[in-house]
Design an enzyme around this catalytic site. Structure first.
Site, PDB file in Angstrom:
ATOM      1  N   HIS A  74       1.072   4.762  -4.246  1.00 45.89           N
ATOM      2  CA  HIS A  74       0.841   4.439  -2.839  1.00 45.89           C
ATOM      3  C   HIS A  74       2.182   4.181  -2.156  1.00 45.89           C
ATOM      4  O   HIS A  74       3.033   3.488  -2.699  1.00 45.89           O
ATOM      5  CB  HIS A  74      -0.034   3.186  -2.718  1.00 45.89           C
ATOM      6  CG  HIS A  74      -1.474   3.483  -2.444  1.00 45.89           C
ATOM      7  ND1 HIS A  74      -2.502   2.969  -3.205  1.00 45.89           N
ATOM      8  CD2 HIS A  74      -2.076   4.241  -1.476  1.00 45.89           C
ATOM      9  CE1 HIS A  74      -3.661   3.388  -2.719  1.00 45.89           C
ATOM     10  NE2 HIS A  74      -3.429   4.159  -1.678  1.00 45.89           N
ATOM     11  N   GLU A 120      -0.042   2.758  -9.141  1.00 42.86           N
ATOM     12  CA  GLU A 120      -1.393   2.256  -9.413  1.00 42.86           C
ATOM     13  C   GLU A 120      -1.709   2.257 -10.912  1.00 42.86           C
ATOM     14  O   GLU A 120      -1.427   3.209 -11.616  1.00 42.86           O
ATOM     15  CB  GLU A 120      -2.431   3.083  -8.654  1.00 42.86           C
ATOM     16  CG  GLU A 120      -2.294   3.003  -7.141  1.00 42.86           C
ATOM     17  CD  GLU A 120      -2.565   1.597  -6.586  1.00 42.86           C
ATOM     18  OE1 GLU A 120      -3.152   0.764  -7.308  1.00 42.86           O
ATOM     19  OE2 GLU A 120      -2.184   1.350  -5.420  1.00 42.86           O
ATOM     20  N   ARG A 177     -14.519   2.256   4.369  1.00 39.22           N
ATOM     21  CA  ARG A 177     -14.567   1.466   5.594  1.00 39.22           C
ATOM     22  C   ARG A 177     -14.555   2.373   6.833  1.00 39.22           C
ATOM     23  O   ARG A 177     -15.059   2.012   7.885  1.00 39.22           O
ATOM     24  CB  ARG A 177     -13.366   0.505   5.619  1.00 39.22           C
ATOM     25  CG  ARG A 177     -13.337  -0.498   6.748  1.00 39.22           C
ATOM     26  CD  ARG A 177     -12.082  -1.376   6.673  1.00 39.22           C
ATOM     27  NE  ARG A 177     -12.120  -2.298   5.553  1.00 39.22           N
ATOM     28  CZ  ARG A 177     -12.557  -3.553   5.657  1.00 39.22           C
ATOM     29  NH1 ARG A 177     -12.957  -4.016   6.810  1.00 39.22           N
ATOM     30  NH2 ARG A 177     -12.574  -4.339   4.599  1.00 39.22           N
ATOM     31  N   CYS A 187      -8.073   7.513  -2.011  1.00 40.81           N
ATOM     32  CA  CYS A 187      -6.950   7.393  -2.948  1.00 40.81           C
ATOM     33  C   CYS A 187      -7.461   6.995  -4.327  1.00 40.81           C
ATOM     34  O   CYS A 187      -7.078   7.576  -5.340  1.00 40.81           O
ATOM     35  CB  CYS A 187      -5.929   6.366  -2.437  1.00 40.81           C
ATOM     36  SG  CYS A 187      -5.064   6.926  -0.948  1.00 40.81           S
TER      37      CYS A 187
END
Lengths: 216, 216, 216, 216
Positions: A168, A81, A91, A144
């Site tokens: 990830h 990342e 979510r 994350c």
């Protein structure tokens, strides 16, 4: 040169899953990378508490390199990342039932932090091991991204010399036997990728030049 | 309430393509949305020059809402971008042959700007028209992200009252007849989406709450 | 040359969906293609009963070309099916609750029938209209494959001069506003594709040569 | 019960690739499965010649179970093929430059043959090992489908007691380090899958009932 200390962290399972492949892979990573000792910590998949746990471990160990690993179900490759952004937008609930929507992680904090680890050197190092890897420009808006932003904010505000980042990892095969069409990666390859990424983090103080941006 | 002025911009074709579906759609957008006049401008797919052209148009027209549209080949849905980040990282050259790798757009500028348009209200407004839409957390690292960052930086540094944002649109069907498996969207639906997004931008000063963050 | 008669059929909605995009598109197809009259029939998404309804319509109208259209949710392109196979293997129940698993459609019948329509000429004709299309080598094992096999078996066993085939169409945009990442196609483009396919079916008695097989 | 003999075949590399993951996996498969000896053969990625080589090996060894493995780049799971169809339609040339388009494999032969191995039991056996697997309804129209059709035609016309089938395997990770977004599977998991499939083939004379057909 003084020997660097490495702290490798991973989330516990979340979203109803029995295992978190990132955590399983972290457990298998060698305890020494390029002669540098590797400490490991499991962090809770919980907004804010995850940062607190990581910060306490950093204060205790004073590591030079801090790498956190998390699961990105649906991705086919390891992704290193590039940045964390100052937003929580969940979510699903975290492991303690929190589900913030469009809330700042640090009110008044900067909009984003770029990882100061050599992300392209890390991706290249992973690929040299025969494991697919790419640089990613979004860590999402769940825990994350939260821990990546929180880690880099801690480094910045405490003026630490440490460097930090996030990787990830895909589902492992056993997680997708009932998810037709979903890509996966063997646990051994995820472990190999984390070790390769840490080797590059130790070796490269500055990142390499590599044309692998995203058109969108 | 004073009538708002809208500026709608789109890139010219790039990467060897004959058309840019975002530009074609912008041309078809109505000249008045919710009683607000809509001015349109074509901007070059060129780092920095694109920002200059857009800035000049903003100075000339003094718009209240500035929305830029660009192509995201491979995406199946309209995506309303959440933020622009302070990096240029080009996988291919722009229309004048520039290919910056990991360069700051604005040296010393903030790492990122969040769009101050109501991105979730815009996505919901598009979906109400029967067109698939989502909030995206990365506009990539090519000229689309570049213009979004540059636009928001201009608004911030000039202390404009304006609000700005960016929308990515899929390929149109004619572009994918030789790209097996690639999703596309009809030009008419893209136009409808841009109009719906602008209607929401006029109506909502503050964004709506909607649980549609990304896990990663 | 005697004028050909065309029969165009489509399934009713299934799997809990409110509409079947194939059916909606069929309704919009012109009533005359290349001077040939086009009759239309809606068939039930029910094993065996679907074939019976289609067969009765064929006996009544004596068409020269029979094309059936069905939905293939998740595909991004129009697909012209190459063959139907002698198996029913249902992942979900049909509209009357039947869910055969690994049953022959016609016990003792041949394993498969290839469509005798010019499938590559049809795909090329669709692409010339700017709509993405491909030849597909599987119509699945649900009612779409069932009707294709049943239609071709009827033509064969009744020694009809007719030619028959099947086209799968994507979701329409309104169906995917709550299915993130799923591709879709505008109803108007689906209609255009069916008309283009029928034009090619009228014009080409033999198929064209085109290198577009599948590696797997 | 008499001990069964197994013949396991795989293609050599094709399409410019340096390795064929199916072949590499086959080499690692144990030489005895459920007390049955496993012979192995490499077959050329060449239309017709591949069948000839396989047929000669069958005549020599008189195996009870014949399983061929090939690469399906882009698939995320092991797929056990249901049938071979009587068509060669090559998008690229084979290893000797042949590129048949819409030619019958066996002129006058049946349109298709269904594998007489227990395909659903094999897929289930693979999944029990933690490796994702599915039944596939198309082996494409290149040499993989060619060998499957040719094998089953040989069994049928020679009235052999043998059972035959085909398994498609994903890319391995090393093949996709330069193919962003493509799924892959570790060589060790492919080997494990082939062994699990063969175990099921030995154990199950009749297939199990499992609701896993394809809607399209």
């Amino acid at each position: 040169m003084r020997k660097m200390k490495i702290l490798l962290a991973a989330f516990d399972p979340f979203g109803g899953a029995a295992v978190n492949p990132a955590l399983e892979a972290v457990k298998q990573v060698q305890n020494t990378i390029e002669n540098c000792p590797v400490a490991k910590v499991e962090i809770p998949t919980v907004f804010h508490r995850s940062i607190k746990v990581l910060r306490e471990k950093i204060e205790e160990l004073q590591p030079d390199i801090i790498l956190v690993a998390g699961q990105a179900g649906g991705r086919a490759q390891i992704s290193v990342e590039r940045l964390g952004i100052n937003i929580d937008d969940a979510r699903i609930p975290d492991n303690q039932g929190n589900q913030p929507v469009d809330e700042k992680i640090v009110p008044g904090g900067p909009e984003a932090y770029f990882s100061n680890l050599p992300i392209k050197a890390m991706a290249a190092s992973i690929r040299r091991e025969g494991v697919p890897a790419e640089v990613s420009n979004t860590a999402g808006t769940f825990v994350c991204n939260h821990i990546l932003y929180g880690l880099l904010h801690h480094i910045e505000t405490e003026k630490l010399q440490a460097r930090g980042g996030f990787i990830h990892v895909p589902f492992i095969p056993a997680q997708v036997t009932n998810k037709p069409g979903q890509p996966s990666m063997a646990p051994g390859d995820i472990t190999k990728a984390l070790e390769a990424a840490l080797r590059a983090a130790v070796r490269y103080q500055e990142d390499i030049r590599s044309e692998e941006g995203s058109l969108h």
